[in-house]
Design a protein around this motif. Structure first.
Motif, PDB file in Angstrom:
ATOM      1  N   PRO A   1       4.507   8.618   6.246  1.00 56.17           N
ATOM      2  CA  PRO A   1       3.296   8.810   5.959  1.00 56.17           C
ATOM      3  C   PRO A   1       3.039   9.341   4.681  1.00 56.17           C
ATOM      4  N   GLU A   2       4.254   9.950   4.115  1.00 56.34           N
ATOM      5  CA  GLU A   2       4.379  10.427   2.756  1.00 56.34           C
ATOM      6  C   GLU A   2       3.922   9.356   1.681  1.00 56.34           C
TER       7      GLU A   2
ATOM      8  N   ARG B   1       0.905  -1.219   0.048  1.00 58.46           N
ATOM      9  CA  ARG B   1       0.139  -0.010   0.061  1.00 58.46           C
ATOM     10  C   ARG B   1       0.679   1.410  -0.066  1.00 58.46           C
ATOM     11  N   HIS B   2       2.058   1.251   0.602  1.00 60.63           N
ATOM     12  CA  HIS B   2       2.832   2.353   0.662  1.00 60.63           C
ATOM     13  C   HIS B   2       4.003   2.132  -0.422  1.00 60.63           C
TER      14      HIS B   2
ATOM     15  N   LEU C   1       5.502  -0.125  11.820  1.00 67.45           N
ATOM     16  CA  LEU C   1       6.325   0.069  10.574  1.00 67.45           C
ATOM     17  C   LEU C   1       6.518   1.536  10.351  1.00 67.45           C
ATOM     18  N   MET C   2       5.618   2.525  10.649  1.00 67.42           N
ATOM     19  CA  MET C   2       5.665   3.910  10.639  1.00 67.42           C
ATOM     20  C   MET C   2       6.669   4.465  11.856  1.00 67.42           C
TER      21      MET C   2
END
Length: 334
Positions: free
Chosen positions: A329-330, A255-256, A321-322
């Motif tokens: 977040p970006e 997703r990232h 993970l963040m």
């Protein structure tokens, strides 16, 4: 669920030992948010009564009884979340530290809250383990933890009160010392490979640190209804085949904008290096927990609270993970 926001009606001053760690820090913050006055003890040269994030930090050492007694003055709760760094000095530090906590709890009439471990149990109790299962550990660390809990049980017969919340392997945004952050992924780097310590098909239990902390706070809100010695098992996230946590990581990474594969954790390398590295020797000793399924039975906890705090797995993995700097977040999809 307990209403944890009405702390002002109680004597709600707490001392947290181990507040610089993952679970201790999270409990300290959640107690603060629930209206408690929170004090934390840490070694170093910080001035006494230093306020940070609404928590009062005191200089001191959990190995010094006079420091713990002074810091606990006026507290109705002591969270004992302190451990020797890494796996070192357990045989020298663990029991003296808990005995200092017990002395302070007895002096103040306080409740001790302990994050329990699964090290206490041997395979004779697997796969589903209740609170009253026999504690016959395989390892030296497990034997020390059993003795620690025996000290707490004895103290509960002599005026102290005790709550133990046992959980599986921790993970969370600030849980820097965990299998998730030191085994599965590498903090500060994009995830390209997920290492799997267990074999496919072997279940494993994971516990999201904010959920465990909330469980402790909710139990404290109802501590007047508990016996002097109360032990609970948290269910957390049960990875039934040992692959679900990796699959959740992979989905979050995708997703990232990334891609992540899997590979077996290099136990062979740990075995080769273990004679020269005490921490790796200790790590190898705990491998049995990856070879057989161990699931904590949370029936008692759910019956008492009505439910168990539980963040959905992918949401918990994404936050972790963040927090570890593996995604940003970006990089999230718009």
């Amino acid at each position: 669920m307990a209403n944890i926001g009405n702390a002002s009606n109680l004597n709600c001053k707490a001392l947290v030992l181990g507040a610089t760690g993952g679970i201790g820090g999270e409990v300290a913050r959640q107690l603060r948010d629930a209206g408690w006055q929170v004090q934390a003890l840490r070694r170093g040269s910080n001035p006494p009564q230093a306020q940070q994030e609404g928590i009062t930090w005191l200089s001191g050492d959990a190995m010094r009884r006079e420091d713990v007694m002074l810091a606990a003055r006026g507290c109705s709760v002591i969270v004992h979340a302190v451990n020797p760094p890494g796996y070192r000095k357990w045989n020298e530090w663990v029991l003296p530290m808990v005995d200092n906590t017990i002395a302070a709890a007895r002096a103040e009439g306080a409740t001790v809250v302990l994050p329990g471990t699964v090290y206490n149990y041997g395979p004779d109790t697997f796969p589903l383990v209740a609170e009253d299962a026999p504690q016959r550990p395989l390892t030296r660390k497990g034997a020390i933890r059993v003795e620690l809990e025996r000290h707490l049980h004895d103290a509960s017969q002599q005026g102290a009160r005790v709550i133990i919340v046992r959980a599986g392997d921790f993970f969370g945004p600030r849980a820097a010392s965990s299998w998730f952050s030191q085994g599965l992924v590498k903090p500060g780097r994009p995830v390209s490979v997920i290492q799997l310590p267990g074999a496919a098909g072997v279940g494993h239990q994971w516990s999201y640190v904010p959920d465990v902390a909330r469980t402790m706070v909710e139990l404290l809100a109802r501590r007047a209804s508990l016996p002097a010695f109360a032990s609970f098992h948290a269910g957390g996230h049960w990875d039934a085949d040992g692959m679900q946590i990796a699959a959740a990581i992979r989905r979050v990474v995708q997703r990232h904008g990334g891609q992540a594969g899997t590979r077996a954790f290099p136990w062979w390398l740990v075995r080769l290096a273990a004679p020269f590295a005490p921490t790796l020797r200790e790590l190898l000793e705990m491998r049995y927990l990856w070879r057989q399924p161990l699931r904590l039975d949370n029936t008692r906890l759910k019956a008492f609270l009505g439910d168990e705090p539980h963040t959905p797995l992918e949401q918990a993995v994404e936050a972790t993970l963040m927090g570890l700097g593996c995604i940003t977040p970006e990089s999230a999809p718009i």
